[in-house]
Structure formats: C-alpha cells, structure tokens
Design a protein around this motif. Structure first.
Motif, PDB file in Angstrom:
ATOM      1  N   VAL A 107       0.846  -1.193   0.000  1.00  0.00           N
ATOM      2  CA  VAL A 107       0.000   0.000   0.000  1.00  0.00           C
ATOM      3  C   VAL A 107       0.880   1.242   0.000  1.00  0.00           C
ATOM      4  O   VAL A 107       1.825   1.333   0.784  1.00  0.00           O
ATOM      5  N   VAL A 108       0.559   2.171  -0.891  1.00  0.00           N
ATOM      6  CA  VAL A 108       1.220   3.480  -0.887  1.00  0.00           C
ATOM      7  C   VAL A 108       0.213   4.517  -0.407  1.00  0.00           C
ATOM      8  O   VAL A 108      -0.882   4.635  -0.964  1.00  0.00           O
ATOM      9  N   VAL A 109       0.571   5.226   0.642  1.00  0.00           N
ATOM     10  CA  VAL A 109      -0.246   6.336   1.135  1.00  0.00           C
ATOM     11  C   VAL A 109       0.292   7.597   0.477  1.00  0.00           C
ATOM     12  O   VAL A 109       1.428   8.009   0.723  1.00  0.00           O
ATOM     13  N   LEU A 110      -0.531   8.204  -0.366  1.00  0.00           N
ATOM     14  CA  LEU A 110      -0.079   9.270  -1.268  1.00  0.00           C
ATOM     15  C   LEU A 110      -0.820  10.572  -1.000  1.00  0.00           C
ATOM     16  O   LEU A 110      -2.058  10.587  -0.956  1.00  0.00           O
ATOM     17  N   ASP A 111      -0.067  11.650  -0.875  1.00  0.00           N
ATOM     18  CA  ASP A 111      -0.682  12.976  -0.783  1.00  0.00           C
ATOM     19  C   ASP A 111      -1.347  13.320  -2.111  1.00  0.00           C
ATOM     20  O   ASP A 111      -0.851  12.962  -3.182  1.00  0.00           O
ATOM     21  N   LEU A 112      -2.470  14.014  -2.048  1.00  0.00           N
ATOM     22  CA  LEU A 112      -3.219  14.340  -3.255  1.00  0.00           C
ATOM     23  C   LEU A 112      -2.434  15.251  -4.183  1.00  0.00           C
ATOM     24  O   LEU A 112      -2.414  15.061  -5.397  1.00  0.00           O
ATOM     25  N   THR A 113      -1.765  16.251  -3.625  1.00  0.00           N
ATOM     26  CA  THR A 113      -1.011  17.218  -4.431  1.00  0.00           C
ATOM     27  C   THR A 113       0.411  17.311  -3.906  1.00  0.00           C
ATOM     28  O   THR A 113       0.627  17.656  -2.739  1.00  0.00           O
ATOM     29  N   LEU A 114       1.364  16.990  -4.767  1.00  0.00           N
ATOM     30  CA  LEU A 114       2.769  17.089  -4.399  1.00  0.00           C
ATOM     31  C   LEU A 114       3.371  18.356  -5.000  1.00  0.00           C
ATOM     32  O   LEU A 114       2.834  18.922  -5.948  1.00  0.00           O
ATOM     33  N   GLY A 115       4.494  18.768  -4.471  1.00  0.00           N
ATOM     34  CA  GLY A 115       5.084  20.037  -4.886  1.00  0.00           C
ATOM     35  C   GLY A 115       6.021  19.933  -6.066  1.00  0.00           C
ATOM     36  O   GLY A 115       6.765  20.889  -6.327  1.00  0.00           O
ATOM     37  N   ASP A 116       5.999  18.799  -6.784  1.00  0.00           N
ATOM     38  CA  ASP A 116       6.954  18.625  -7.879  1.00  0.00           C
ATOM     39  C   ASP A 116       6.329  18.847  -9.252  1.00  0.00           C
ATOM     40  O   ASP A 116       6.947  18.578 -10.281  1.00  0.00           O
ATOM     41  N   GLY A 117       5.079  19.333  -9.284  1.00  0.00           N
ATOM     42  CA  GLY A 117       4.428  19.631 -10.551  1.00  0.00           C
ATOM     43  C   GLY A 117       3.723  18.459 -11.198  1.00  0.00           C
ATOM     44  O   GLY A 117       3.137  18.605 -12.274  1.00  0.00           O
ATOM     45  N   THR A 118       3.741  17.294 -10.571  1.00  0.00           N
ATOM     46  CA  THR A 118       3.057  16.129 -11.137  1.00  0.00           C
ATOM     47  C   THR A 118       1.560  16.217 -10.876  1.00  0.00           C
ATOM     48  O   THR A 118       1.103  16.918  -9.963  1.00  0.00           O
ATOM     49  N   THR A 119       0.778  15.473 -11.671  1.00  0.00           N
ATOM     50  CA  THR A 119      -0.666  15.417 -11.472  1.00  0.00           C
ATOM     51  C   THR A 119      -1.024  14.188 -10.655  1.00  0.00           C
ATOM     52  O   THR A 119      -0.263  13.208 -10.605  1.00  0.00           O
ATOM     53  N   VAL A 120      -2.182  14.219 -10.040  1.00  0.00           N
ATOM     54  CA  VAL A 120      -2.615  13.073  -9.247  1.00  0.00           C
ATOM     55  C   VAL A 120      -2.837  11.861 -10.141  1.00  0.00           C
ATOM     56  O   VAL A 120      -2.544  10.723  -9.754  1.00  0.00           O
ATOM     57  N   THR A 121      -3.343  12.074 -11.364  1.00  0.00           N
ATOM     58  CA  THR A 121      -3.543  10.956 -12.283  1.00  0.00           C
ATOM     59  C   THR A 121      -2.217  10.287 -12.610  1.00  0.00           C
ATOM     60  O   THR A 121      -2.086   9.050 -12.569  1.00  0.00           O
ATOM     61  N   GLU A 122      -1.225  11.101 -12.942  1.00  0.00           N
ATOM     62  CA  GLU A 122       0.101  10.561 -13.263  1.00  0.00           C
ATOM     63  C   GLU A 122       0.665   9.765 -12.089  1.00  0.00           C
ATOM     64  O   GLU A 122       1.168   8.645 -12.258  1.00  0.00           O
ATOM     65  N   ASN A 123       0.567  10.310 -10.886  1.00  0.00           N
ATOM     66  CA  ASN A 123       1.145   9.644  -9.714  1.00  0.00           C
ATOM     67  C   ASN A 123       0.434   8.335  -9.405  1.00  0.00           C
ATOM     68  O   ASN A 123       1.077   7.305  -9.150  1.00  0.00           O
ATOM     69  N   VAL A 124      -0.890   8.355  -9.403  1.00  0.00           N
ATOM     70  CA  VAL A 124      -1.641   7.142  -9.087  1.00  0.00           C
ATOM     71  C   VAL A 124      -1.385   6.068 -10.139  1.00  0.00           C
ATOM     72  O   VAL A 124      -1.139   4.895  -9.799  1.00  0.00           O
ATOM     73  N   GLN A 125      -1.429   6.434 -11.395  1.00  0.00           N
ATOM     74  CA  GLN A 125      -1.243   5.450 -12.459  1.00  0.00           C
ATOM     75  C   GLN A 125       0.147   4.826 -12.406  1.00  0.00           C
ATOM     76  O   GLN A 125       0.306   3.614 -12.623  1.00  0.00           O
ATOM     77  N   ARG A 126       1.167   5.614 -12.110  1.00  0.00           N
ATOM     78  CA  ARG A 126       2.529   5.066 -12.024  1.00  0.00           C
ATOM     79  C   ARG A 126       2.637   4.073 -10.870  1.00  0.00           C
ATOM     80  O   ARG A 126       3.274   3.013 -11.010  1.00  0.00           O
ATOM     81  N   LEU A 127       2.017   4.381  -9.755  1.00  0.00           N
ATOM     82  CA  LEU A 127       2.104   3.505  -8.594  1.00  0.00           C
ATOM     83  C   LEU A 127       1.303   2.224  -8.798  1.00  0.00           C
ATOM     84  O   LEU A 127       1.757   1.130  -8.443  1.00  0.00           O
ATOM     85  N   VAL A 128       0.114   2.355  -9.371  1.00  0.00           N
ATOM     86  CA  VAL A 128      -0.715   1.175  -9.628  1.00  0.00           C
ATOM     87  C   VAL A 128      -0.028   0.273 -10.658  1.00  0.00           C
ATOM     88  O   VAL A 128       0.012  -0.955 -10.502  1.00  0.00           O
ATOM     89  N   ALA A 129       0.534   0.873 -11.705  1.00  0.00           N
ATOM     90  CA  ALA A 129       1.241   0.085 -12.720  1.00  0.00           C
ATOM     91  C   ALA A 129       2.447  -0.622 -12.126  1.00  0.00           C
ATOM     92  O   ALA A 129       2.831  -1.713 -12.587  1.00  0.00           O
ATOM     93  N   ASP A 130       3.026  -0.048 -11.084  1.00  0.00           N
ATOM     94  CA  ASP A 130       4.183  -0.652 -10.430  1.00  0.00           C
ATOM     95  C   ASP A 130       3.796  -1.810  -9.522  1.00  0.00           C
ATOM     96  O   ASP A 130       4.661  -2.567  -9.087  1.00  0.00           O
ATOM     97  N   GLY A 131       2.494  -1.927  -9.223  1.00  0.00           N
ATOM     98  CA  GLY A 131       2.040  -3.074  -8.446  1.00  0.00           C
ATOM     99  C   GLY A 131       1.539  -2.785  -7.048  1.00  0.00           C
ATOM    100  O   GLY A 131       1.313  -3.714  -6.267  1.00  0.00           O
TER     101      GLY A 131
END
Length: 225
Positions: free
Chosen positions: A53-77
């Motif tokens: 399980v990854v506990v992820l903040d909704l908005t990070l300060g690196d300019g990424t989108t929530v869709t991008e972050n969630v999809q990368r983590l889910v694709a990683d398993g």
C-alpha cells in the motif's frame, strides 16, 4: 507483514504516519519520501518488491498530477490510498478514476488511517465518508449508463458469486452473462473508470449504488470464477 510506502512532501505528516505504522503489529514502512519518482528510483536501486500500500498525498510540490502519480504507482504493483485534506472533490474523483483504492482525510484519527491501510492491503475497497463525498453530486463520474440486466449481473458478480452461478440465478446462458460483464467493463472504460479486476467491479458497483456495502461484510472479498 503489510509493506507500506509514504509519499508526502510534508515531512511532519510522514513522520507522524511512520510513528503510527511502527506501533501497528504486522505493518512495516519500507519507504518514506516526497514524490513518486523518488520512490520508484528507490525501488529500482534496492531491487525491492512494490509496497503493498502506498499512502499518497493528493497534491505534491513537484508539478506532477494526481492521475500521473496514481497510475505510475498502480502500474508498479501497489494499491494507493489518497491521504488528503479532502477539500478538492474534483481532484479526489480524478485520483479514484486513475485507480486509487480510496481516500482518507488528513483530519481523520490516526487509527482510521492505519485501519484504511489494512483494509486496502486485504484487497477490500475503502468505503468511507471522504470517498462518498467525492462521488456525490458528480453524475458524470458515477453514471456508466448500465442497462437493467447489466446492473443485475454486476450486482451478483461483484457481490462475490462466480459468473456461472450468476448466469444460473438469472436464467441465462454463461456466455450471455460473460458478454454482459464484457460490456460493463467497456462502458466503465468509456467514462474513464476502468474496472479490469473483480475488485474494481465491486468498487464501481458501490460507487453507483448497485451494492450498498462491501462484499467483505458479507463473508469475504470477491471470489474468482
């Protein structure tokens, strides 16, 4: 042992979650950092398996989108829980559409957060007030325009019945029930809410009011065929 990763650009939040998880038997924080790239780089360098399980903040300060972050983590398993102040329902809906397992407010008691981690680690959907608030009022998000028959097939199948039993109960051929599930999945993809697994279909059924409670409350998570 439930392996947990914490991704938040606020160090104080991460430290609080780390301390809470350390008190929980059978829970191990394997990573704590400020962005998804840092986590994936750590995974590659250490050759470690994905966190459960990854506990992820909704908005990070690196300019990424929530869709991008969630999809990368889910694709990683990993399964993803959004840990947010939950005052941006559109962004929360975006995270759920991208594949997040649920959302827990940063205002929630810490025991609720660790309970949410255990729930998602078991493969069960996270159905709570924050999740319901994100869906409420957004019918474009919640409406895949399923037919009456498709809703009935989904209700039985997502509740945990094997597809053959669903077909028998509805008095249709197995192939017909299977075609219904295929059409249901296509319709959810069309509205940006893919449901490739049975647990995903359970989540969609709950979002759309087809099931009122998790199947786990009636004897365990969904079974496969």
């Amino acid at each position: 042992m439930t392996r947990v990763a914490l991704i938040d650009d606020h160090e104080s939040v991460r430290l609080g979650l780390e301390a809470a998880c350390a008190r929980e038997p059978g829970m191990d924080v394997v990573f704590s950092g400020s962005n998804v790239t840092e986590y994936l780089d750590w995974r590659a360098f250490s050759a470690s398996s994905p966190a459960d399980v990854v506990v992820l903040d909704l908005t990070l300060g690196d300019g990424t989108t929530v869709t991008e972050n969630v999809q990368r983590l889910v694709a990683d398993g990993s399964s993803v829980i959004i840990h947010s102040v939950a005052d941006r329902p559109a962004a929360v809906r975006e995270a759920l559409s991208a594949g997040a397992a649920g959302v827990i407010s940063k205002a929630s008691p810490i025991d609720d957060v660790t309970h949410a981690i255990r729930t998602v680690a078991r493969g069960e959907p996270l159905n709570n007030v924050e999740w319901a608030s994100a869906v409420e009022g957004d019918r474009d998000f919640a409406d895949a325009q399923l037919s009456v028959r498709e809703r009935e097939v989904l209700r039985l199948y997502a509740a945990g019945l094997p597809l053959k039993v669903v077909a028998d109960r509805l008095g249709v051929a197995y192939s017909t029930a299977k075609e219904n599930i295929t059409r249901i999945r296509v319709k959810y993809v069309d509205v940006g809410r893919p449901a490739p697994t049975k647990v995903d279909l359970l989540r969609r059924a709950m979002e759309d009011g087809i099931l009122a409670e998790p199947a786990a409350d009636r004897g365990g998570p969904p079974r496969g065929d």
